[in-house]
Design an enzyme around this catalytic site. Structure first.
Site, short mmCIF file in Angstrom:
data_model
loop_
_atom_site.label_atom_id
_atom_site.label_comp_id
_atom_site.label_asym_id
_atom_site.label_seq_id
_atom_site.Cartn_x
_atom_site.Cartn_y
_atom_site.Cartn_z
N HIS A 187 0.81 -1.22 0.00
CA HIS A 187 0.00 0.00 0.00
C HIS A 187 0.85 1.28 0.00
O HIS A 187 0.44 2.30 -0.54
CB HIS A 187 -0.97 0.01 1.19
CG HIS A 187 -0.36 0.32 2.51
ND1 HIS A 187 0.42 -0.59 3.20
CD2 HIS A 187 -0.40 1.45 3.27
CE1 HIS A 187 0.83 -0.03 4.33
NE2 HIS A 187 0.36 1.20 4.40
N ASP A 188 2.03 1.22 0.59
CA ASP A 188 2.89 2.42 0.65
C ASP A 188 4.10 2.34 -0.27
O ASP A 188 5.05 3.12 -0.10
CB ASP A 188 3.39 2.62 2.09
CG ASP A 188 2.40 3.43 2.93
OD1 ASP A 188 1.47 4.03 2.35
OD2 ASP A 188 2.56 3.45 4.17
N LYS A 230 5.84 5.38 -1.76
CA LYS A 230 6.71 6.28 -0.99
C LYS A 230 8.15 6.23 -1.49
O LYS A 230 8.97 7.08 -1.11
CB LYS A 230 6.63 5.95 0.50
CG LYS A 230 5.33 6.41 1.13
CD LYS A 230 5.32 6.17 2.63
CE LYS A 230 4.02 6.72 3.25
NZ LYS A 230 3.93 6.43 4.69
N HIS A 266 1.69 9.68 -2.98
CA HIS A 266 2.30 8.33 -2.94
C HIS A 266 1.35 7.22 -3.38
O HIS A 266 1.81 6.21 -3.95
CB HIS A 266 2.92 8.04 -1.56
CG HIS A 266 1.96 7.67 -0.48
ND1 HIS A 266 1.38 8.59 0.36
CD2 HIS A 266 1.46 6.46 -0.11
CE1 HIS A 266 0.58 7.96 1.21
NE2 HIS A 266 0.61 6.68 0.95
N HIS A 302 -6.32 3.79 -1.01
CA HIS A 302 -6.31 3.48 0.43
C HIS A 302 -6.35 4.73 1.31
O HIS A 302 -6.45 4.61 2.53
CB HIS A 302 -5.13 2.58 0.80
CG HIS A 302 -3.78 3.24 0.86
ND1 HIS A 302 -2.98 3.40 -0.24
CD2 HIS A 302 -3.09 3.78 1.90
CE1 HIS A 302 -1.86 3.99 0.11
NE2 HIS A 302 -1.90 4.24 1.41
N HIS A 303 -6.27 5.93 0.70
CA HIS A 303 -6.44 7.16 1.49
C HIS A 303 -7.76 7.87 1.17
O HIS A 303 -7.94 9.04 1.56
CB HIS A 303 -5.26 8.12 1.25
CG HIS A 303 -4.07 7.81 2.13
ND1 HIS A 303 -4.09 8.00 3.50
CD2 HIS A 303 -2.85 7.30 1.83
CE1 HIS A 303 -2.92 7.63 4.01
NE2 HIS A 303 -2.14 7.20 3.02
N ASP A 362 -4.20 0.87 8.21
CA ASP A 362 -3.14 1.87 8.06
C ASP A 362 -3.28 2.96 9.14
O ASP A 362 -2.30 3.33 9.81
CB ASP A 362 -3.26 2.49 6.66
CG ASP A 362 -2.11 3.40 6.31
OD1 ASP A 362 -1.00 3.20 6.84
OD2 ASP A 362 -2.31 4.34 5.51
#
Length: 368
Positions: free
Chosen positions: A235-236, A239, A264, A288-289, A317
Protein backbone atom coordinates in the site's frame (compact mmCIF):
# COMPACT_ATOMS: atom_id res chain seq x y z
CA UNK A 1 -21.88 -62.23 -20.82
CA UNK A 2 -23.35 -60.27 -17.89
CA UNK A 3 -20.04 -60.37 -16.04
CA UNK A 4 -18.20 -59.04 -19.11
CA UNK A 5 -20.69 -56.20 -19.52
CA UNK A 6 -20.31 -55.37 -15.81
CA UNK A 7 -16.52 -55.44 -16.14
CA UNK A 8 -16.67 -53.20 -19.23
CA UNK A 9 -18.94 -50.70 -17.46
CA UNK A 10 -16.59 -50.61 -14.49
CA UNK A 11 -13.59 -49.95 -16.74
CA UNK A 12 -15.47 -47.09 -18.39
CA UNK A 13 -16.36 -45.66 -14.97
CA UNK A 14 -12.72 -45.93 -13.85
CA UNK A 15 -11.60 -44.17 -17.01
CA UNK A 16 -14.14 -41.40 -16.46
CA UNK A 17 -12.83 -40.90 -12.93
CA UNK A 18 -9.24 -40.60 -14.17
CA UNK A 19 -10.29 -38.08 -16.82
CA UNK A 20 -12.27 -36.10 -14.22
CA UNK A 21 -9.21 -36.15 -11.95
CA UNK A 22 -7.03 -34.83 -14.76
CA UNK A 23 -9.47 -31.98 -15.35
CA UNK A 24 -9.43 -31.10 -11.63
CA UNK A 25 -5.62 -31.09 -11.60
CA UNK A 26 -5.51 -28.58 -14.45
CA UNK A 27 -8.20 -26.36 -12.92
CA UNK A 28 -6.59 -25.41 -9.57
CA UNK A 29 -3.28 -25.21 -7.74
CA UNK A 30 -4.99 -25.09 -4.35
CA UNK A 31 -3.68 -28.33 -2.94
CA UNK A 32 -6.39 -28.69 -0.25
CA UNK A 33 -9.22 -28.28 -2.77
CA UNK A 34 -7.55 -30.51 -5.29
CA UNK A 35 -6.81 -33.45 -3.00
CA UNK A 36 -10.21 -33.23 -1.35
CA UNK A 37 -12.00 -33.53 -4.72
CA UNK A 38 -9.83 -36.43 -5.85
CA UNK A 39 -10.32 -38.36 -2.62
CA UNK A 40 -14.05 -37.79 -2.81
CA UNK A 41 -14.05 -39.37 -6.28
CA UNK A 42 -11.90 -42.26 -5.03
CA UNK A 43 -14.31 -42.90 -2.15
CA UNK A 44 -17.30 -42.90 -4.51
CA UNK A 45 -15.61 -45.20 -6.97
CA UNK A 46 -14.40 -47.71 -4.36
CA UNK A 47 -17.35 -47.40 -1.95
CA UNK A 48 -14.95 -46.37 0.83
CA UNK A 49 -16.03 -44.78 4.13
CA UNK A 50 -13.00 -42.51 4.51
CA UNK A 51 -9.72 -41.56 2.88
CA UNK A 52 -6.51 -39.72 3.70
CA UNK A 53 -3.32 -38.39 2.18
CA UNK A 54 -0.09 -38.23 4.19
CA UNK A 55 3.09 -36.36 3.45
CA UNK A 56 6.51 -37.26 4.75
CA UNK A 57 8.32 -34.95 7.17
CA UNK A 58 11.90 -35.83 6.20
CA UNK A 59 13.46 -33.98 9.15
CA UNK A 60 11.43 -35.86 11.76
CA UNK A 61 11.08 -39.08 9.72
CA UNK A 62 7.32 -39.03 10.30
CA UNK A 63 4.13 -39.00 8.26
CA UNK A 64 1.49 -36.35 8.77
CA UNK A 65 -1.99 -35.87 7.36
CA UNK A 66 -2.46 -33.18 4.72
CA UNK A 67 -6.03 -34.26 3.92
CA UNK A 68 -8.34 -36.53 5.91
CA UNK A 69 -11.92 -37.14 4.88
CA UNK A 70 -14.67 -38.93 6.76
CA UNK A 71 -16.49 -38.34 10.03
CA UNK A 72 -13.22 -38.14 12.04
CA UNK A 73 -11.28 -36.13 9.47
CA UNK A 74 -10.69 -33.10 11.70
CA UNK A 75 -9.49 -35.13 14.70
CA UNK A 76 -6.84 -37.10 12.82
CA UNK A 77 -5.09 -34.14 11.20
CA UNK A 78 -2.98 -33.46 14.30
CA UNK A 79 -1.72 -37.05 14.54
CA UNK A 80 1.74 -38.00 13.28
CA UNK A 81 2.91 -41.51 12.49
CA UNK A 82 6.58 -42.58 12.69
CA UNK A 83 8.13 -43.90 9.48
CA UNK A 84 7.78 -47.69 9.35
CA UNK A 85 4.95 -47.81 11.89
CA UNK A 86 1.48 -49.03 10.97
CA UNK A 87 0.19 -49.71 7.48
CA UNK A 88 0.96 -46.27 6.03
CA UNK A 89 4.38 -46.25 7.71
CA UNK A 90 5.14 -49.63 6.12
CA UNK A 91 4.01 -48.41 2.70
CA UNK A 92 6.18 -45.28 3.04
CA UNK A 93 9.20 -47.27 4.14
CA UNK A 94 8.93 -50.01 1.50
CA UNK A 95 7.49 -47.82 -1.31
CA UNK A 96 4.97 -50.57 -2.07
CA UNK A 97 1.15 -50.63 -2.07
CA UNK A 98 -0.65 -52.66 0.56
CA UNK A 99 -4.14 -54.15 0.52
CA UNK A 100 -5.24 -55.21 4.00
CA UNK A 101 -8.72 -56.84 4.02
CA UNK A 102 -8.82 -57.20 7.84
CA UNK A 103 -6.55 -54.97 9.89
CA UNK A 104 -7.08 -57.02 13.07
CA UNK A 105 -5.20 -59.89 11.45
CA UNK A 106 -2.26 -57.81 10.24
CA UNK A 107 0.64 -57.38 12.73
CA UNK A 108 1.63 -54.11 11.02
CA UNK A 109 -1.66 -52.48 12.02
CA UNK A 110 -1.23 -49.45 14.32
CA UNK A 111 -4.41 -48.80 16.30
CA UNK A 112 -3.26 -45.47 17.78
CA UNK A 113 -5.22 -43.35 15.32
CA UNK A 114 -8.46 -45.29 15.94
CA UNK A 115 -8.01 -45.02 19.73
CA UNK A 116 -7.65 -41.27 19.50
CA UNK A 117 -10.51 -40.67 17.05
CA UNK A 118 -12.89 -43.53 18.04
CA UNK A 119 -13.06 -44.44 14.35
CA UNK A 120 -13.18 -48.19 13.66
CA UNK A 121 -10.92 -49.23 10.80
CA UNK A 122 -11.73 -52.60 9.25
CA UNK A 123 -9.81 -52.62 6.00
CA UNK A 124 -7.21 -50.44 4.25
CA UNK A 125 -5.94 -49.90 0.77
CA UNK A 126 -2.75 -47.79 0.90
CA UNK A 127 -0.49 -46.75 -1.97
CA UNK A 128 2.80 -44.81 -2.11
CA UNK A 129 2.91 -41.35 -3.71
CA UNK A 130 6.02 -41.29 -5.89
CA UNK A 131 7.62 -38.49 -7.91
CA UNK A 132 10.69 -39.29 -10.05
CA UNK A 133 11.43 -42.39 -7.99
CA UNK A 134 11.18 -40.57 -4.67
CA UNK A 135 8.38 -41.19 -2.20
CA UNK A 136 6.66 -38.01 -1.02
CA UNK A 137 3.67 -39.50 0.83
CA UNK A 138 0.99 -42.16 1.11
CA UNK A 139 -2.68 -42.20 0.09
CA UNK A 140 -5.19 -44.56 1.68
CA UNK A 141 -8.88 -45.44 1.55
CA UNK A 142 -10.57 -47.10 4.52
CA UNK A 143 -13.46 -49.57 4.97
CA UNK A 144 -15.25 -50.68 1.83
CA UNK A 145 -18.96 -50.26 2.44
CA UNK A 146 -21.40 -53.16 2.67
CA UNK A 147 -18.99 -55.50 4.45
CA UNK A 148 -17.14 -55.96 1.14
CA UNK A 149 -13.37 -55.95 0.69
CA UNK A 150 -11.09 -53.89 -1.51
CA UNK A 151 -9.82 -55.94 -4.44
CA UNK A 152 -7.08 -55.88 -7.08
CA UNK A 153 -9.22 -53.71 -9.38
CA UNK A 154 -9.50 -51.13 -6.61
CA UNK A 155 -5.74 -51.29 -6.12
CA UNK A 156 -5.07 -50.76 -9.81
CA UNK A 157 -7.44 -47.79 -9.90
CA UNK A 158 -6.01 -46.20 -6.76
CA UNK A 159 -2.45 -46.58 -8.04
CA UNK A 160 -3.45 -44.66 -11.18
CA UNK A 161 -5.02 -41.90 -9.07
CA UNK A 162 -2.01 -41.88 -6.74
CA UNK A 163 0.31 -41.07 -9.66
CA UNK A 164 -1.78 -38.00 -10.44
CA UNK A 165 -2.10 -37.00 -6.78
CA UNK A 166 1.69 -37.19 -6.38
CA UNK A 167 2.33 -35.01 -9.43
CA UNK A 168 -0.34 -32.53 -8.31
CA UNK A 169 1.19 -32.27 -4.82
CA UNK A 170 4.63 -31.73 -6.31
CA UNK A 171 3.37 -29.07 -8.75
CA UNK A 172 1.42 -27.30 -6.00
CA UNK A 173 4.50 -27.37 -3.74
CA UNK A 174 6.68 -25.88 -6.45
CA UNK A 175 4.06 -23.20 -7.14
CA UNK A 176 3.85 -22.43 -3.41
CA UNK A 177 7.63 -22.09 -3.16
CA UNK A 178 7.67 -19.70 -6.12
CA UNK A 179 4.75 -17.75 -4.68
CA UNK A 180 6.50 -17.44 -1.30
CA UNK A 181 9.71 -16.36 -3.02
CA UNK A 182 7.74 -13.71 -4.93
CA UNK A 183 6.01 -12.50 -1.76
CA UNK A 184 9.24 -12.44 0.28
CA UNK A 185 10.93 -10.39 -2.48
CA UNK A 186 8.11 -7.84 -2.34
CA UNK A 187 8.27 -7.75 1.47
CA UNK A 188 12.02 -7.11 1.33
CA UNK A 189 11.50 -4.12 -0.99
CA UNK A 190 8.71 -2.67 1.16
CA UNK A 191 10.62 -3.22 4.40
CA UNK A 192 13.53 -1.30 2.87
CA UNK A 193 11.15 1.62 2.18
CA UNK A 194 9.70 1.42 5.72
CA UNK A 195 13.21 1.37 7.14
CA UNK A 196 14.06 4.71 5.51
CA UNK A 197 12.11 6.25 8.36
CA UNK A 198 12.72 4.73 11.82
CA UNK A 199 9.20 5.78 12.82
CA UNK A 200 7.59 3.63 10.12
CA UNK A 201 9.80 0.56 10.41
CA UNK A 202 7.60 -2.55 10.38
CA UNK A 203 4.54 -0.48 9.42
CA UNK A 204 3.57 -2.51 6.34
CA UNK A 205 3.84 -5.83 8.19
CA UNK A 206 1.51 -4.57 10.92
CA UNK A 207 -0.93 -3.19 8.35
CA UNK A 208 -1.03 -6.69 6.80
CA UNK A 209 -1.81 -8.19 10.20
CA UNK A 210 -4.67 -5.76 10.92
CA UNK A 211 -6.08 -5.94 7.37
CA UNK A 212 -6.20 -9.74 7.52
CA UNK A 213 -8.07 -9.54 10.83
CA UNK A 214 -10.85 -7.73 8.97
CA UNK A 215 -10.60 -9.96 5.88
CA UNK A 216 -10.88 -13.12 7.96
CA UNK A 217 -13.74 -11.56 9.93
CA UNK A 218 -15.52 -11.07 6.60
CA UNK A 219 -14.77 -14.74 5.79
CA UNK A 220 -13.14 -13.80 2.48
CA UNK A 221 -12.00 -16.77 0.40
CA UNK A 222 -8.32 -17.74 0.13
CA UNK A 223 -7.71 -15.86 -3.12
CA UNK A 224 -9.30 -12.67 -1.79
CA UNK A 225 -7.26 -12.89 1.42
CA UNK A 226 -4.10 -13.35 -0.63
CA UNK A 227 -4.94 -10.27 -2.72
CA UNK A 228 -5.68 -8.32 0.47
CA UNK A 229 -2.36 -9.38 2.00
CA UNK A 230 -0.42 -8.33 -1.11
CA UNK A 231 -2.32 -5.04 -1.33
CA UNK A 232 -1.57 -4.29 2.33
CA UNK A 233 2.12 -5.15 1.85
CA UNK A 234 2.31 -2.80 -1.14
CA UNK A 235 0.00 0.00 0.00
CA UNK A 236 2.89 2.42 0.65
CA UNK A 237 5.25 1.24 -2.11
CA UNK A 238 4.72 4.62 -3.80
CA UNK A 239 6.71 6.28 -0.99
CA UNK A 240 9.78 5.14 -2.91
CA UNK A 241 9.02 8.19 -5.08
CA UNK A 242 8.95 10.61 -2.14
CA UNK A 243 12.25 12.45 -1.44
CA UNK A 244 13.96 11.52 1.83
CA UNK A 245 13.86 15.16 2.98
CA UNK A 246 10.05 14.83 3.08
CA UNK A 247 9.72 11.17 4.04
CA UNK A 248 12.15 11.43 6.95
CA UNK A 249 11.46 15.00 8.03
CA UNK A 250 11.62 15.20 11.84
CA UNK A 251 8.48 17.29 12.24
CA UNK A 252 5.19 18.27 10.62
CA UNK A 253 5.19 18.66 6.84
CA UNK A 254 4.43 22.05 5.34
CA UNK A 255 1.58 22.41 2.84
CA UNK A 256 3.77 21.84 -0.21
CA UNK A 257 5.46 18.80 1.31
CA UNK A 258 2.14 17.34 2.42
CA UNK A 259 0.70 17.80 -1.08
CA UNK A 260 3.64 15.88 -2.51
CA UNK A 261 3.35 13.15 0.15
CA UNK A 262 -0.31 12.72 -0.80
CA UNK A 263 0.78 11.57 -4.25
CA UNK A 264 2.30 8.33 -2.94
CA UNK A 265 -0.85 6.25 -3.71
CA UNK A 266 -0.61 7.39 -7.36
CA UNK A 267 3.11 6.59 -7.47
CA UNK A 268 2.37 3.17 -5.97
CA UNK A 269 -0.33 2.45 -8.56
CA UNK A 270 2.07 3.43 -11.36
CA UNK A 271 4.77 1.13 -9.98
CA UNK A 272 2.44 -1.86 -9.62
CA UNK A 273 0.28 -1.54 -12.75
CA UNK A 274 2.85 -2.85 -15.28
CA UNK A 275 3.32 -6.05 -13.22
CA UNK A 276 0.76 -8.51 -14.63
CA UNK A 277 0.48 -10.57 -11.44
CA UNK A 278 -0.22 -7.45 -9.36
CA UNK A 279 -2.32 -5.37 -11.75
CA UNK A 280 -5.63 -6.31 -10.07
CA UNK A 281 -4.33 -4.80 -6.79
CA UNK A 282 -3.93 -1.30 -8.22
CA UNK A 283 -7.36 -0.01 -7.02
CA UNK A 284 -6.57 -1.07 -3.42
CA UNK A 285 -3.24 0.75 -3.51
CA UNK A 286 -4.50 3.84 -5.34
CA UNK A 287 -7.52 4.40 -3.07
CA UNK A 288 -6.31 3.48 0.43
CA UNK A 289 -6.44 7.16 1.49
CA UNK A 290 -10.00 7.74 0.28
CA UNK A 291 -12.50 8.54 3.05
CA UNK A 292 -15.96 7.04 3.41
CA UNK A 293 -17.59 10.50 3.24
CA UNK A 294 -15.76 11.39 0.03
CA UNK A 295 -13.23 13.84 1.52
CA UNK A 296 -10.16 11.66 0.97
CA UNK A 297 -7.65 11.47 -1.88
CA UNK A 298 -6.62 11.09 -4.66
CA UNK A 299 -10.11 10.95 -6.29
CA UNK A 300 -12.53 11.74 -3.48
CA UNK A 301 -14.40 8.46 -3.90
CA UNK A 302 -17.29 7.93 -1.48
CA UNK A 303 -18.84 4.95 0.33
CA UNK A 304 -18.95 1.67 -1.58
CA UNK A 305 -17.37 3.35 -4.61
CA UNK A 306 -14.10 2.87 -2.71
CA UNK A 307 -12.80 -0.69 -3.38
CA UNK A 308 -13.34 -3.06 -0.43
CA UNK A 309 -9.60 -3.78 -0.08
CA UNK A 310 -8.83 -0.04 0.06
CA UNK A 311 -11.51 0.51 2.75
CA UNK A 312 -9.97 -2.30 4.82
CA UNK A 313 -6.40 -1.04 4.39
CA UNK A 314 -7.52 2.50 5.34
CA UNK A 315 -8.55 1.23 8.79
CA UNK A 316 -5.44 -0.91 9.27
CA UNK A 317 -3.14 1.87 8.06
CA UNK A 318 -4.71 4.52 10.31
CA UNK A 319 -4.74 2.27 13.36
CA UNK A 320 -1.05 1.45 13.01
CA UNK A 321 -0.19 5.11 12.43
CA UNK A 322 -2.09 6.10 15.60
CA UNK A 323 -0.45 3.40 17.72
CA UNK A 324 3.08 4.19 16.51
CA UNK A 325 5.38 6.97 17.64
CA UNK A 326 5.84 9.85 15.25
CA UNK A 327 8.47 12.61 15.45
CA UNK A 328 5.71 15.17 16.13
CA UNK A 329 3.66 13.11 18.64
CA UNK A 330 3.85 9.99 20.85
CA UNK A 331 1.83 6.87 20.09
CA UNK A 332 -1.77 6.60 21.28
CA UNK A 333 -2.87 3.94 23.74
CA UNK A 334 -4.59 1.06 21.95
CA UNK A 335 -7.99 1.75 23.51
CA UNK A 336 -7.76 5.42 22.52
CA UNK A 337 -6.90 4.50 18.91
CA UNK A 338 -9.83 2.06 18.79
CA UNK A 339 -12.09 4.85 20.07
CA UNK A 340 -10.83 7.07 17.25
CA UNK A 341 -11.66 4.35 14.72
CA UNK A 342 -15.15 4.13 16.22
CA UNK A 343 -15.61 7.90 16.33
CA UNK A 344 -14.63 8.30 12.68
CA UNK A 345 -16.75 5.49 11.27
CA UNK A 346 -19.19 6.84 8.68
CA UNK A 347 -16.85 9.79 7.97
CA UNK A 348 -13.34 8.44 7.49
CA UNK A 349 -14.02 4.71 7.68
CA UNK A 350 -16.61 2.22 6.41
CA UNK A 351 -18.82 1.84 9.53
CA UNK A 352 -19.36 -1.94 9.20
CA UNK A 353 -15.66 -2.63 8.63
CA UNK A 354 -14.70 -0.31 11.50
CA UNK A 355 -17.04 -2.15 13.90
CA UNK A 356 -15.72 -5.50 12.66
CA UNK A 357 -12.10 -4.43 13.17
CA UNK A 358 -12.75 -3.23 16.73
CA UNK A 359 -14.60 -6.44 17.57
CA UNK A 360 -12.01 -8.81 16.06
CA UNK A 361 -9.05 -6.83 17.42
CA UNK A 362 -10.43 -6.86 20.98
CA UNK A 363 -11.19 -10.58 20.74
CA UNK A 364 -7.74 -11.39 19.33
CA UNK A 365 -5.66 -9.24 21.67
CA UNK A 366 -7.80 -8.96 24.81
CA UNK A 367 -5.39 -11.05 26.87
CA UNK A 368 -2.20 -9.29 25.76
Amino acid sequence: MKSKIYELKKKIRDLETLIDASLVFSSTLDIDTLINIILQKAEELMDAEASSVFRIDEEKNELYFITARGEKGKEVKEIRIPMGKGIVGWVAQHKKPLLVPDVTKDPRWFSGVDKKTKFVTRSILAVPLMVKGKIIGVAEVLNKRGNKQFNEDDLEMYLALANQIAIAIENASLYKELDELFLSSIRAIVEAIDAKDPYTKGHSARVVEYALLIGEGLELDKESLKDLELSAVLHDVGKIGIPDRILSKPGLLNEEEYSYMKRHPEFGAEIVEPIKKLKSLVPNILHHHEKYDGTGYPMGLKGDKIPLGARIIAIADSFDAMTSDRPYRPRMETNVALSEIKKNRKTQFDPKLAELFIKTFERQFKNE
